[in-house]
Enzyme design. Structure first.
Site, short mmCIF file in Angstrom:
data_model
loop_
_atom_site.label_atom_id
_atom_site.label_comp_id
_atom_site.label_asym_id
_atom_site.label_seq_id
_atom_site.Cartn_x
_atom_site.Cartn_y
_atom_site.Cartn_z
N ARG A 21 3.72 4.25 -5.65
CA ARG A 21 5.01 3.68 -6.04
C ARG A 21 4.98 3.16 -7.48
NH1 ARG A 21 6.04 -0.62 -1.58
NH2 ARG A 21 3.77 -0.67 -1.74
N ASN A 39 7.71 2.21 0.80
CA ASN A 39 6.97 2.86 1.87
C ASN A 39 7.78 2.82 3.16
OD1 ASN A 39 4.78 3.30 0.23
ND2 ASN A 39 3.64 1.52 0.95
#
Length: 472
Positions: A21, A39
């Site tokens: 990320r 997530n």
């Protein structure tokens, strides 16, 4: 600006807990892409991305690039009408589905992961809590529809055995106030509401937040010995001084070397003679002080290469022997004492093989405690007079529980140490855990009554005089 568009992207593969990320944010900032990444509980990463068509295509390429330890197996793209604020953000994991609940299939997947591979490094850190929270929520619903006035009715409800089973197996967090009122009216017991395990955990948190837990004042051997002297309790002969290891001179008579603070006999060494030294817990024998010193400094003391070692504060004291001629160390007699009452005793002999035996106050051997499973050794037991002497000692300590560890010498018992939290307390079975929890609560009540009636814990108060209470 006609080519500005918003896309929802789902990425599968090795894309969680590998910095994926953060990498996405870095690439999005370079390409002037707004949105976010987070997530998902099924192992995927969800991305919302807004930008012009050319930049989005370059962003897709960056997403699929394998680098920095992550690997993309597949990517799914779809149009989105969601509003997007400026900038690209890393969001927290989405723990629930769109309707606010984790799907049954995902929940079962979690259980399977935790059951099959609890040691796996890749498991999400909050996995046990996620599972237990769901179970607790469903359990509350389960009990809500069973612990009711109608079901507890003597004539029309559950049978007595059914009620006892239902209530005794419930966890306190699964019982609401209304349910508890119904339970109390029927005089039933929420068995798991009293737990020695929970009390030990609570005391740890009390110390953490700075609340005084008085029993821990006796955990340090110098204080413990001063207290023993004040109440006339025999303890090993020593000068009650502390040393660093380098300050200790080679003993010239049988002695025992003890860390000032330690558990489970860590660092304790028996010095029978200059060529006969035994490091108790490590079960190592040394034929010289020099050999023993080298090993202790390397493997026992705390230093940068042994951060789990023992702090360098030591005491030298009399080596208590049960048979001096045969060099047999005094048996350990560990009294589980609850303010004026010994509940049971753990007897231990040390040697080539350490052996354990639990005794009740009435002299019955206790089995099935959950600790030392398979050790069927039967010791010599403890006399009632010794038990009563320990109970008198505990009445001078204003705490509900204290394990008072004594050593059996050729004559009287000799103090080993005071232990406010016994080792491996978490291994007791549920029945023993409940029993010890009950005794702790009863002991606390006895202390309060004694205080109300004006009892003064003179020796303990003198020990604390001028001292800052632990963590307070």
């Amino acid at each position: 600006m006609h080519n500005i568009m918003t896309r929802k992207i789902f990425v599968s593969g090795k894309v969680q807990e590998v910095g994926f990320r953060k990498y996405l944010k870095s690439e999005a900032d370079k390409l002037n892409i707004s949105g976010w990444a987070r997530n998902l509980d099924d192992g995927r990463v969800e991305i919302l991305a807004k930008g012009n068509e050319n930049n989005l295509e370059n962003f897709y390429i960056a997403v699929m690039k394998e680098t920095n330890g992550f690997k993309v197996d597949s990517i799914e793209r779809q149009e989105s009408r969601l509003e997007v604020t400026d900038g690209f953000k890393v969001r927290k994991t989405r723990a629930v589905s769109d309707n606010g609940e984790i799907k049954k299939s995902l929940f079962l997947k979690y259980i399977d992961e935790l059951y099959e591979s609890p040691r796996a490094a890749g498991l999400r850190l909050d996995l046990p809590k996620v599972i237990s929270d769901i179970i607790e929520e469903k359990s509350q619903q389960f009990y809500k529809y069973r612990i009711t006035r109608e079901n507890l009715d003597k004539q029309r409800g559950f049978s007595k055995n059914q009620l006892n089973t239902l209530v005794s197996l419930a966890h306190p967090r699964q019982i609401s106030h209304i349910m508890l009122r119904h339970i109390e009216r029927r005089k039933l017991s929420v068995k798991r509401a009293l737990s020695f395990h929970t009390i030990m955990m609570q005391e740890s948190e009390e110390r953490h937040i700075g609340s005084p837990v008085l029993g821990w004042q006796l955990d340090e051997k110098t204080k413990a010995y001063n207290f023993a002297d004040s109440i006339g309790l025999r303890r090993p002969d020593c000068n009650n001084q502390t040393y660093t290891f380098d300050e200790i001179e080679k003993p010239t008579k049988p002695m025992v070397l003890k860390p000032v603070k330690s558990t489970g006999a860590r660092g304790v060494a028996f010095f029978y003679s200059e060529n006969d030294i035994v490091l108790l817990r490590d079960k190592k024998k040394f034929s010289s002080w020099e050999e023993f010193s080298e090993y202790t400094k390397k493997h026992v003391l705390k230093h940068e290469d042994n951060f789990q070692g023992i702090r360098d504060r030591w005491m030298l004291e009399e080596l208590v022997l049960e048979d001096k001629g045969r060099k047999i160390p005094g048996r350990d007699l560990k009294f589980y004492t609850f303010y004026g009452k010994v509940v049971f005793i753990l007897e231990i002999v040390r040697g080539e093989k350490v052996r354990h035996c639990f005794w009740s106050r009435d002299g019955e051997r206790l089995a099935g405690t959950g600790k030392y499973i398979g050790d069927d050794w039967v010791g010599e037991g403890v006399s009632l007079s010794d038990i009563e002497s320990i109970e008198r000692v505990s009445l001078k300590i204003p705490v509900p529980f204290m394990r008072i560890d004594m050593l059996k010498s050729e004559g009287d018992m000799v103090l080993g140490e005071f232990t406010p939290r016994p080792g491996q307390w978490d291994e007791f079975t549920e029945d023993y855990d409940r029993w010890l929890g009950e005794e702790h609560v009863k002991a606390r009540g006895r202390i309060l009554l004694d205080l109300i009636q004006g009892k003064k814990f003179t020796e303990f108060s003198e020990l604390m005089e001028g001292k800052k209470l632990n963590g307070y």
